[in-house]
Scaffold this motif. Structure first.
Motif, PDB file in Angstrom:
ATOM      1  N   PHE A 242     -24.404  37.853  55.307  1.00 53.63           N
ATOM      2  CA  PHE A 242     -23.497  38.055  54.182  1.00 53.63           C
ATOM      3  C   PHE A 242     -24.189  37.847  52.828  1.00 53.63           C
ATOM      4  O   PHE A 242     -23.567  37.952  51.787  1.00 53.63           O
ATOM      5  CB  PHE A 242     -22.303  37.104  54.302  1.00 53.63           C
ATOM      6  CG  PHE A 242     -21.484  37.333  55.541  1.00 53.63           C
ATOM      7  CD1 PHE A 242     -20.587  38.384  55.613  1.00 53.63           C
ATOM      8  CD2 PHE A 242     -21.640  36.516  56.651  1.00 53.63           C
ATOM      9  CE1 PHE A 242     -19.838  38.604  56.759  1.00 53.63           C
ATOM     10  CE2 PHE A 242     -20.900  36.728  57.798  1.00 53.63           C
ATOM     11  CZ  PHE A 242     -19.999  37.777  57.855  1.00 53.63           C
ATOM     12  N   LEU A 243     -25.492  37.544  52.881  1.00 50.70           N
ATOM     13  CA  LEU A 243     -26.253  37.318  51.653  1.00 50.70           C
ATOM     14  C   LEU A 243     -27.244  38.454  51.437  1.00 50.70           C
ATOM     15  O   LEU A 243     -27.746  39.047  52.391  1.00 50.70           O
ATOM     16  CB  LEU A 243     -27.021  35.990  51.737  1.00 50.70           C
ATOM     17  CG  LEU A 243     -26.186  34.712  51.831  1.00 50.70           C
ATOM     18  CD1 LEU A 243     -27.097  33.520  52.098  1.00 50.70           C
ATOM     19  CD2 LEU A 243     -25.381  34.498  50.558  1.00 50.70           C
ATOM     20  N   PRO A 244     -27.544  38.776  50.179  1.00 55.73           N
ATOM     21  CA  PRO A 244     -28.591  39.770  49.910  1.00 55.73           C
ATOM     22  C   PRO A 244     -29.915  39.332  50.523  1.00 55.73           C
ATOM     23  O   PRO A 244     -30.267  38.137  50.490  1.00 55.73           O
ATOM     24  CB  PRO A 244     -28.668  39.784  48.375  1.00 55.73           C
ATOM     25  CG  PRO A 244     -27.352  39.264  47.920  1.00 55.73           C
ATOM     26  CD  PRO A 244     -26.928  38.256  48.943  1.00 55.73           C
ATOM     27  N   ARG A 245     -30.645  40.273  51.092  1.00 56.01           N
ATOM     28  CA  ARG A 245     -31.921  39.938  51.732  1.00 56.01           C
ATOM     29  C   ARG A 245     -32.878  39.258  50.763  1.00 56.01           C
ATOM     30  O   ARG A 245     -33.656  38.376  51.158  1.00 56.01           O
ATOM     31  CB  ARG A 245     -32.565  41.205  52.310  1.00 56.01           C
ATOM     32  CG  ARG A 245     -31.871  41.724  53.555  1.00 56.01           C
ATOM     33  CD  ARG A 245     -32.523  42.999  54.061  1.00 56.01           C
ATOM     34  NE  ARG A 245     -33.888  42.785  54.506  1.00 56.01           N
ATOM     35  CZ  ARG A 245     -34.227  42.378  55.729  1.00 56.01           C
ATOM     36  NH1 ARG A 245     -33.282  42.119  56.620  1.00 56.01           N
ATOM     37  NH2 ARG A 245     -35.488  42.240  56.072  1.00 56.01           N
ATOM     38  N   SER A 246     -32.835  39.655  49.484  1.00 54.55           N
ATOM     39  CA  SER A 246     -33.751  39.071  48.505  1.00 54.55           C
ATOM     40  C   SER A 246     -33.527  37.571  48.346  1.00 54.55           C
ATOM     41  O   SER A 246     -34.473  36.789  48.206  1.00 54.55           O
ATOM     42  CB  SER A 246     -33.596  39.759  47.149  1.00 54.55           C
ATOM     43  OG  SER A 246     -32.258  39.653  46.670  1.00 54.55           O
ATOM     44  N   ILE A 247     -32.263  37.158  48.393  1.00 57.17           N
ATOM     45  CA  ILE A 247     -31.934  35.733  48.271  1.00 57.17           C
ATOM     46  C   ILE A 247     -32.380  34.974  49.519  1.00 57.17           C
ATOM     47  O   ILE A 247     -32.958  33.889  49.437  1.00 57.17           O
ATOM     48  CB  ILE A 247     -30.425  35.541  48.027  1.00 57.17           C
ATOM     49  CG1 ILE A 247     -30.043  36.093  46.652  1.00 57.17           C
ATOM     50  CG2 ILE A 247     -30.036  34.065  48.142  1.00 57.17           C
ATOM     51  CD1 ILE A 247     -28.568  35.998  46.341  1.00 57.17           C
ATOM     52  N   VAL A 248     -32.123  35.560  50.681  1.00 53.93           N
ATOM     53  CA  VAL A 248     -32.543  34.930  51.928  1.00 53.93           C
ATOM     54  C   VAL A 248     -34.054  34.732  51.937  1.00 53.93           C
ATOM     55  O   VAL A 248     -34.557  33.652  52.262  1.00 53.93           O
ATOM     56  CB  VAL A 248     -32.111  35.778  53.140  1.00 53.93           C
ATOM     57  CG1 VAL A 248     -32.705  35.204  54.426  1.00 53.93           C
ATOM     58  CG2 VAL A 248     -30.592  35.832  53.241  1.00 53.93           C
ATOM     59  N   GLN A 249     -34.780  35.792  51.542  1.00 54.10           N
ATOM     60  CA  GLN A 249     -36.244  35.698  51.559  1.00 54.10           C
ATOM     61  C   GLN A 249     -36.746  34.667  50.550  1.00 54.10           C
ATOM     62  O   GLN A 249     -37.732  33.970  50.809  1.00 54.10           O
ATOM     63  CB  GLN A 249     -36.865  37.065  51.257  1.00 54.10           C
ATOM     64  CG  GLN A 249     -36.561  38.135  52.278  1.00 54.10           C
ATOM     65  CD  GLN A 249     -36.795  37.691  53.718  1.00 54.10           C
ATOM     66  OE1 GLN A 249     -36.051  38.057  54.604  1.00 54.10           O
ATOM     67  NE2 GLN A 249     -37.818  36.904  53.963  1.00 54.10           N
ATOM     68  N   PHE A 250     -36.066  34.541  49.437  1.00 55.93           N
ATOM     69  CA  PHE A 250     -36.472  33.559  48.429  1.00 55.93           C
ATOM     70  C   PHE A 250     -36.411  32.147  49.011  1.00 55.93           C
ATOM     71  O   PHE A 250     -37.363  31.365  48.885  1.00 55.93           O
ATOM     72  CB  PHE A 250     -35.568  33.669  47.198  1.00 55.93           C
ATOM     73  CG  PHE A 250     -35.814  32.595  46.172  1.00 55.93           C
ATOM     74  CD1 PHE A 250     -36.880  32.680  45.292  1.00 55.93           C
ATOM     75  CD2 PHE A 250     -34.976  31.481  46.099  1.00 55.93           C
ATOM     76  CE1 PHE A 250     -37.115  31.685  44.347  1.00 55.93           C
ATOM     77  CE2 PHE A 250     -35.199  30.483  45.159  1.00 55.93           C
ATOM     78  CZ  PHE A 250     -36.270  30.585  44.279  1.00 55.93           C
ATOM     79  N   PHE A 251     -35.302  31.826  49.668  1.00 54.34           N
ATOM     80  CA  PHE A 251     -35.145  30.476  50.201  1.00 54.34           C
ATOM     81  C   PHE A 251     -36.034  30.228  51.426  1.00 54.34           C
ATOM     82  O   PHE A 251     -36.562  29.123  51.595  1.00 54.34           O
ATOM     83  CB  PHE A 251     -33.675  30.205  50.533  1.00 54.34           C
ATOM     84  CG  PHE A 251     -32.831  29.946  49.319  1.00 54.34           C
ATOM     85  CD1 PHE A 251     -32.986  28.768  48.598  1.00 54.34           C
ATOM     86  CD2 PHE A 251     -31.900  30.871  48.878  1.00 54.34           C
ATOM     87  CE1 PHE A 251     -32.220  28.519  47.460  1.00 54.34           C
ATOM     88  CE2 PHE A 251     -31.127  30.626  47.750  1.00 54.34           C
ATOM     89  CZ  PHE A 251     -31.291  29.441  47.033  1.00 54.34           C
ATOM     90  N   ILE A 252     -36.215  31.242  52.256  1.00 53.62           N
ATOM     91  CA  ILE A 252     -37.128  31.088  53.390  1.00 53.62           C
ATOM     92  C   ILE A 252     -38.545  30.847  52.883  1.00 53.62           C
ATOM     93  O   ILE A 252     -39.287  30.002  53.405  1.00 53.62           O
ATOM     94  CB  ILE A 252     -37.103  32.336  54.305  1.00 53.62           C
ATOM     95  CG1 ILE A 252     -35.728  32.488  54.946  1.00 53.62           C
ATOM     96  CG2 ILE A 252     -38.166  32.236  55.378  1.00 53.62           C
ATOM     97  CD1 ILE A 252     -35.340  31.374  55.897  1.00 53.62           C
ATOM     98  N   GLY A 253     -38.924  31.591  51.841  1.00 50.64           N
ATOM     99  CA  GLY A 253     -40.249  31.391  51.251  1.00 50.64           C
ATOM    100  C   GLY A 253     -40.425  29.997  50.688  1.00 50.64           C
ATOM    101  O   GLY A 253     -41.469  29.364  50.875  1.00 50.64           O
ATOM    102  N   LYS A 254     -39.397  29.484  50.031  1.00 48.86           N
ATOM    103  CA  LYS A 254     -39.444  28.138  49.465  1.00 48.86           C
ATOM    104  C   LYS A 254     -39.650  27.111  50.573  1.00 48.86           C
ATOM    105  O   LYS A 254     -40.401  26.137  50.427  1.00 48.86           O
ATOM    106  CB  LYS A 254     -38.143  27.831  48.712  1.00 48.86           C
ATOM    107  CG  LYS A 254     -38.025  28.471  47.336  1.00 48.86           C
ATOM    108  CD  LYS A 254     -38.986  27.800  46.352  1.00 48.86           C
ATOM    109  CE  LYS A 254     -38.781  28.327  44.936  1.00 48.86           C
ATOM    110  NZ  LYS A 254     -39.723  27.707  43.982  1.00 48.86           N
TER     111      LYS A 254
END
Length: 259
Positions: A242-254
């Motif tokens: 339910f979240l934009p992929r860009s946001i998911v990738q940002f937090f996974i990267g962090k």
């Protein structure tokens, strides 16, 4: 599932070892594959009181190893009823800094060997009208994983391949293809020097390999196509949809690139 012949890769430790125990306890004949001969012998001795055990010492990250295994099994006159593709490897770090050779070995093991062994065994399963295939993927199958870019991509392949194959074989006989996507699991997988961040996460939230194996076995018994062991990981993956992929990738990267 009883009185079947099971070919299980990566059987010397972790999830593979726990699955070997479960299949043996249920009266299935085992053909166990691993590159560590000493550990394979130990596993064979441990389980030989429960069932017949054949061991084959082979490194599936080597080109041609899957065909060599299949040919050896054929020479022994064995027919595979259940194939468990558990063997796999991972590397953590920036793609450009990690060894090219090691990353290509990972692709060979996680994708090429799995695909080749599945193709070879499926031909015989189709002749008999029965087959069970279990592929061990990862929650990284669902999300790109910074610091484990190639690993995550290989597991995305395993998920997609398994789901498609399950549909293809549905009307060919009694077939099931189950793909299991565990989160961090307490095995030796993350206990090398290149995986400090993953090891830290695993120590905090990791699931025991025995628990993952039990869930994986039940999934195959219940003819489930896809299963993510653990409620927390199921919820996490569902939430990410339910979240934009860009946001998911940002937090996974962090998380994965933190020092």
């Amino acid at each position: 599932m009883k009185n079947k012949t099971v070919l299980l890769t990566g059987a010397s430790e972790g999830i593979g070892l726990e699955l070997a125990k479960i299949f043996a306890e249920n009266g299935n004949k085992l053909i166990l594959i691993a590159r560590n001969h000493k550990k394979l012998v130990e596993v064979s001795k441990m389980l030989s009181s429960l069932t017949e055990v054949i061991i084959i010492n082979k490194d599936l990250s080597k080109i041609g190893a899957a065909k060599e295994i299949y040919d050896e099994i054929t020479r022994k006159g064995e027919q595979i009823d259940i194939l468990v593709n558990n063997a796999g490897m991972g590397l953590q770090g920036y793609f450009h800094q990690l060894s090219e050779r090691e990353q290509l070995c990972m692709i060979q093991l996680n994708i090429m060997a799995l695909t080749e062994l599945t193709h070879l065994c499926t031909q015989d399963m189709l002749k008999n009208g029965f087959g069970r295939i279990m592929n061990i993927a990862s929650i990284s199958s669902f999300i790109a994983t910074p610091s484990m870019a190639v690993y995550g991509a290989t597991k995305a392949y395993v998920l997609s391949f398994s789901e498609a194959l399950h549909i293809e074989l549905q009307n060919k006989g009694d077939f099931v293809v189950t793909v299991v996507c565990p989160g961090p699991t307490k095995t030796n997988f993350s206990k090398n020097n290149s995986m400090k961040q993953l090891n830290q996460v695993t120590n905090i939230v990791g699931t025991k390999s025995k628990k993952v194996a039990e869930i994986a076995y039940r999934s195959l018994e219940k003819k489930k196509n896809t299963n993510i062991p653990g409620i927390r990981y199921k919820v996490a993956i569902m939430s990410m949809k339910f979240l934009p992929r860009s946001i998911v990738q940002f937090f996974i990267g962090k998380l994965m690139l933190s020092k």
